[in-house]
Scaffold this active site. Sequence first.
Site, PDB file in Angstrom:
ATOM      1  N   GLY A 148      46.220   0.767 -15.586  1.00 21.44           N
ATOM      2  CA  GLY A 148      45.136  -0.120 -15.140  1.00 21.44           C
ATOM      3  C   GLY A 148      44.552  -0.832 -16.334  1.00 21.44           C
ATOM      4  CG  ASN A 153      48.068  -3.903 -15.079  1.00 18.26           C
ATOM      5  OD1 ASN A 153      46.962  -3.359 -14.983  1.00 18.26           O
ATOM      6  ND2 ASN A 153      48.374  -4.995 -14.400  1.00 18.26           N
ATOM      7  CB  VAL A 176      42.990   1.413 -10.395  1.00 15.97           C
ATOM      8  CG1 VAL A 176      44.226   1.406 -11.288  1.00 15.97           C
ATOM      9  CG2 VAL A 176      42.895   2.737  -9.636  1.00 15.97           C
ATOM     10  CB  SER A 230      27.805   4.346 -18.520  1.00 18.09           C
ATOM     11  OG  SER A 230      26.852   3.304 -18.520  1.00 18.09           O
ATOM     12  CE  LYS A 281      28.587   4.744 -15.135  1.00 15.54           C
ATOM     13  NZ  LYS A 281      29.129   3.775 -14.303  1.00 15.54           N
ATOM     14  CG  HIS A 294      24.154   5.924 -15.918  1.00  7.80           C
ATOM     15  ND1 HIS A 294      24.656   4.690 -15.537  1.00  7.80           N
ATOM     16  CD2 HIS A 294      23.738   5.764 -17.194  1.00  7.80           C
ATOM     17  CE1 HIS A 294      24.548   3.833 -16.540  1.00  7.80           C
ATOM     18  NE2 HIS A 294      23.997   4.471 -17.563  1.00  7.80           N
ATOM     19  CG  ASN A 295      26.212   3.278 -12.115  1.00  7.28           C
ATOM     20  OD1 ASN A 295      26.228   3.685 -13.271  1.00  7.28           O
ATOM     21  ND2 ASN A 295      27.178   2.544 -11.611  1.00  7.28           N
ATOM     22  CD  GLU A 304      23.539   0.005 -14.240  1.00 13.41           C
ATOM     23  OE1 GLU A 304      24.148   0.810 -14.963  1.00 13.41           O
ATOM     24  OE2 GLU A 304      24.134  -0.828 -13.533  1.00 13.41           O
TER      25      GLU A 304
HETATM   26  C1  6PG Z   1      27.854   1.040 -16.416  1.00 12.73           C
HETATM   27  C2  6PG Z   1      27.553   0.167 -15.229  1.00 12.73           C
HETATM   28  C3  6PG Z   1      28.809  -0.172 -14.518  1.00 12.73           C
HETATM   29  C4  6PG Z   1      28.672  -1.359 -13.595  1.00 12.73           C
HETATM   30  C5  6PG Z   1      27.927  -1.025 -12.350  1.00 12.73           C
HETATM   31  C6  6PG Z   1      27.246  -2.210 -11.735  1.00 12.73           C
HETATM   32  O1  6PG Z   1      27.302   2.127 -16.441  1.00 12.73           O
HETATM   33  O2  6PG Z   1      28.617   0.627 -17.269  1.00 12.73           O
HETATM   34  O3  6PG Z   1      26.695   0.857 -14.354  1.00 12.73           O
HETATM   35  O4  6PG Z   1      29.267   0.989 -13.901  1.00 12.73           O
HETATM   36  O5  6PG Z   1      28.141  -2.432 -14.262  1.00 12.73           O
HETATM   37  O6  6PG Z   1      28.882  -0.548 -11.448  1.00 12.73           O
HETATM   38  O7  6PG Z   1      26.901  -1.831 -10.478  1.00 12.73           O
HETATM   39  P1  6PG Z   1      26.502  -2.811  -9.340  1.00 12.73           P
HETATM   40  O8  6PG Z   1      27.582  -3.854  -9.235  1.00 12.73           O
HETATM   41  O9  6PG Z   1      26.419  -1.933  -8.139  1.00 12.73           O
HETATM   42  O10 6PG Z   1      25.192  -3.400  -9.771  1.00 12.73           O
END
Ligand code: 6PG
Length: 478
Positions: A10, A33, A75, A129, A183, A186-187, A190
């Site tokens: 990938g 790939n 992927v 991340s 993770k 974490h998001n 975010e």
């Molecule tokens: C990271 C980001 C990465 C990505 C997100 C964006 O930690 O590097 O979080 O995983 O940018 O998936 O998420 P959305 O498209 O849902 O905003």
Amino acid sequence: MSESVIGVTGLAVMGANLARNIARRGVPIAVHNRTPARTGEFIDAYGEEGAFTAAESLEDLVDALEKPRRIIVMVKAGQPVDEVISELTPLLDEGDIIIDAGNSHFPDTRRRTAECAERGLRFMGVGVSGGEEGALLGPSIMPGGDADAYAAVTEILTSIAAQVDGTPCCVHVGPDGAGHYVKMVHNGIEYADIQLIAEAYDLLTHVAGLDTAAIGKIFAEWNSGDLESFLIEITATVLAKTDETTGGPLVDVIADQAEQKGTGRWTAIDALDLGVPLTAITEAVFARTLSSLSDERRAAAATLGGPTPGGGANRDDLVDDIRQALYASKVVAYAQGFAQMRAASQAYGWDLDLGAMATIWRGGCIIRAQFLNRIRDAYAEHPDLDNLLMVPYFTQAVADAQDAWRRVVVTATEQGVAVPAFSSSLSYYDGYRRERGPANLIQGLRDFFGAHTYLRTDTEGSFHTRWGQDGAEVRTDG
Ligand code: 6PG
């Protein structure tokens, strides 16, 4: 053909950058790939950066690797991961390791771990991340899987991770889905961080009446205090960007429809399943959803009345109030996210070290921030902490900010500016700090219409009142 230590399949930007990061550490790596032309382009562009072996097929990739084989799958989350696994499985030997480094949903990772184990293969779900740049220069890495599988990749993963004060932003998170779960949270955080920043920007624009350039400078200033973080830093940069077509700020011509790939939504859904109040992240998901209803909003803007924001407050005081409201809300968002990880650790049997999670989020990842040092310290002192708000540093931080926080929510409400993350964080704070809330009435109502019973404050046992009959209370537990 030299034996490669690890392989990557990938080669879209994240996979390509991870492969380059690994190669730059001197680790021989095989790359593959699905479309071989992409592999060729990759080798043409980056072949000089390390000891790459180009694999035309998955068979070639497997043949190029030393044993036990280590294969990173990068992927798109979902079906493509299952497809790669089922193609790889017949080619692999017992003990080989498949490493899914995408944003997979943790129940999928748990299932894949079990399916691979049945075939004698080791599966790792690894959160990565930091976006494209992080993948290349040093991401935060959240590896899940069995400890023996992690031992086989520790050296490589810790060497490519971001380093903060000599500590790699990579630690074994726990078994099966734990890495992808962390993770995911974490998001989710975010999402909350970004929503809080957007609300602050909205207030600075429409209540404080500042222009975009001035707001960019305010964010740059805020980045030197308690709020110091990657997201605050890039907010200043994004706000300062001039659009080449209009000559005005670029953000002014970006459509206000936020998209999402799903990790924030998964976080909110799992919080509901676990029974964890996760208001800030969930409101952030809803705010993105609301933003995408642009046609409906256009019609509503012309139909639904309300105040027009603007003016009325001392601008300097308001700006500082917004900073404090942002910080207090952020503390709540993180407190909720960490409480969710604690609940998940118990529910899924992961034994998560929450201080270690704060430690590996200090660098490389999107939510990297000074503030995470405080969270790490909090868990070092109180490993079994229920809620970060109960640690003296955060108790004080929120107490100091709360007058400003309340003023901001009041002003926003009076002026008709939606602040779902600011206000829901404040409501959570007020709800959490109340020894007795109004749920007694909820229980009374439930008992009335459904005989759902209630507990009493003054005695043990479960009770029901025969509301529609003689009005007497009966004990229902014996
Ligand atoms: C990271 C980001 C990465 C990505 C997100 C964006 O930690 O590097 O979080 O995983 O940018 O998936 O998420 P959305 O498209 O849902 O905003």
